[in-house]
Design an enzyme around this catalytic site. Structure first.
Site, PDB file in Angstrom:
ATOM      1  CG  HIS A 166      -1.821   2.696   2.276  1.00 16.01           C
ATOM      2  ND1 HIS A 166      -2.196   1.542   2.704  1.00 16.01           N
ATOM      3  CD2 HIS A 166      -2.854   3.474   1.563  1.00 16.01           C
ATOM      4  CE1 HIS A 166      -3.423   1.310   2.133  1.00 16.01           C
ATOM      5  NE2 HIS A 166      -3.654   2.432   1.385  1.00 16.01           N
ATOM      6  CB  CYS A 262      -1.546  -1.122   8.593  1.00 15.06           C
ATOM      7  SG  CYS A 262      -0.176  -0.484   7.798  1.00 15.06           S
TER       8      CYS A 262
HETATM    9  N1  ARG Z   1      -3.267  -5.490   1.952  1.00 24.17           N
HETATM   10  C1  ARG Z   1      -3.810  -4.058   2.110  1.00 24.17           C
HETATM   11  C2  ARG Z   1      -3.743  -3.192   1.141  1.00 24.17           C
HETATM   12  O1  ARG Z   1      -3.102  -3.199   0.115  1.00 24.17           O
HETATM   13  C3  ARG Z   1      -2.757  -3.388   3.188  1.00 24.17           C
HETATM   14  C4  ARG Z   1      -3.222  -2.160   3.888  1.00 24.17           C
HETATM   15  C5  ARG Z   1      -2.056  -1.609   4.898  1.00 24.17           C
HETATM   16  N2  ARG Z   1      -2.636  -0.548   5.332  1.00 24.17           N
HETATM   17  C6  ARG Z   1      -1.866   0.666   5.817  1.00 24.17           C
HETATM   18  N3  ARG Z   1      -2.801   1.558   6.334  1.00 24.17           N
HETATM   19  N4  ARG Z   1      -0.825   0.847   5.248  1.00 24.17           N
HETATM   20  O2  ARG Z   1      -4.794  -2.294   1.064  1.00 24.17           O
END
Ligand code: ARG
Length: 279
Positions: A166, A262
């Site tokens: 992300h 996050c």
């Molecule tokens: N386990 C989640 C996923 O893989 C973690 C999300 C983390 N969020 C972020 N904004 N980076 O989607």
């Protein structure tokens, strides 16, 4: 005006499936009691300088704690996410309901586009610009779609390292037009476009070690920066640029691939006036 952040309490948080490399080998290994303590530590630290709104976690969607992925806020508009992975798609209805109840105008992109909200779409803090990460989760076509829906310039950045899946895991716009980021997470062309858009004096590049501690996954409210952990070198650099650093351990959430940023979604995102075109 104090900033407002949405956080989702972790009663149902766990690592139950693997959709990013951080989750690999961590299924069923997160400790919910420690996750609660870490989550409260972050909520209290942010709550000392900003408002924290809460949404209750729902059963069956353990990643709902990562509210950054709910969608993208700009003014009174909320662009609801559409998750790439089926495991997270049931979160969409819960977030849609909350944002409607709060009076936001809820919009969606075309259904064939994957879009993971403020995990991949980050507003710059120095110019009227939206950075969009693509390559892992959000579709590249979200860039033109968001530009026309929100009437804002969008700079797409291609993510090339699966650990930084992300945009908010490897780039964080900071007040004053600073940019905290990990260059190696981007392809060469995207790195060059970052350099073209942000002057050297405003770029804060982090090392591999800081990136792997999720130092770029930071929450920035005014001159305050909240993150999991920063090296002494990064802490000194942030201080030299006028930021007050708050380190708050978030190891249980890192097992799921997430950290401070996050776990939050900024709710008061005001539109920045576009630079006036030269006459
Ligand atoms: N386990 C989640 C996923 O893989 C973690 C999300 C983390 N969020 C972020 N904004 N980076 O989607």
């Amino acid at each position: 005006m104090r900033d407002r952040y949405l956080m989702c309490s972790p009663e149902h948080f766990e690592v139950r499936y693997v959709i990013n490399p951080w989750m690999q080998g961590n299924v069923a290994l997160s400790r919910n009691d420690l996750a609660w303590r870490q989550w409260h530590g972050l909520a209290e630290a942010i709550g000392a300088v900003a408002e924290v709104e809460r949404i209750a976690g729902e059963p069956g969607v353990p990643d709902m704690v990562f509210t950054a992925n709910a969608g993208l806020v700009l003014g009174n508009t909320f662009v609801l996410s559409h998750f790439r992975h089926a495991e997270r798609q049931p979160e969409e209805a819960h977030f849609e309901k909350w944002f409607r109840q709060q009076g936001f105008q809820v919009q969606r992109l075309a259904p064939q586009l994957a879009f993971e909200g403020a995990g991949d779409a980050l507003l710059d803090r120095g110019q009227a610009l939206l950075w969009l990460g693509h390559g892992h989760r959000s579709s590249a076509e979200c860039a033109p779609a968001l530009a026309s829906l929100l009437d804002i310039e969008v700079e797409p950045l291609r993510l090339v390292d699966a650990r930084f899946y992300h945009l908010d895991t490897c780039l964080c716009p900071l007040e004053g037009g600073y940019l905290l980021y990990y260059p190696a997470a981007f392809d060469a062309d995207s790195q060059a476009r970052i350099v073209a858009r942000v002057p050297a004096a405003r770029r804060i590049a982090v090392t591999d070690a800081d990136a792997l501690e999720f130092a770029c996954n930071a929450v920035n409210s005014g001159h305050h920066v909240f993150l999991n952990r920063a090296s002494d070198e990064l802490a000194r650099s942030l201080a030299a640029h006028g930021f007050t650093l708050h380190q708050t351990p978030l190891g249980e959430f890192m097992k799921a691939g997430g950290s401070a940023k996050c776990l939050t979604l900024k709710l008061n995102e005001l539109r920045r006036p576009a630079a006036r075109a030269a006459a």
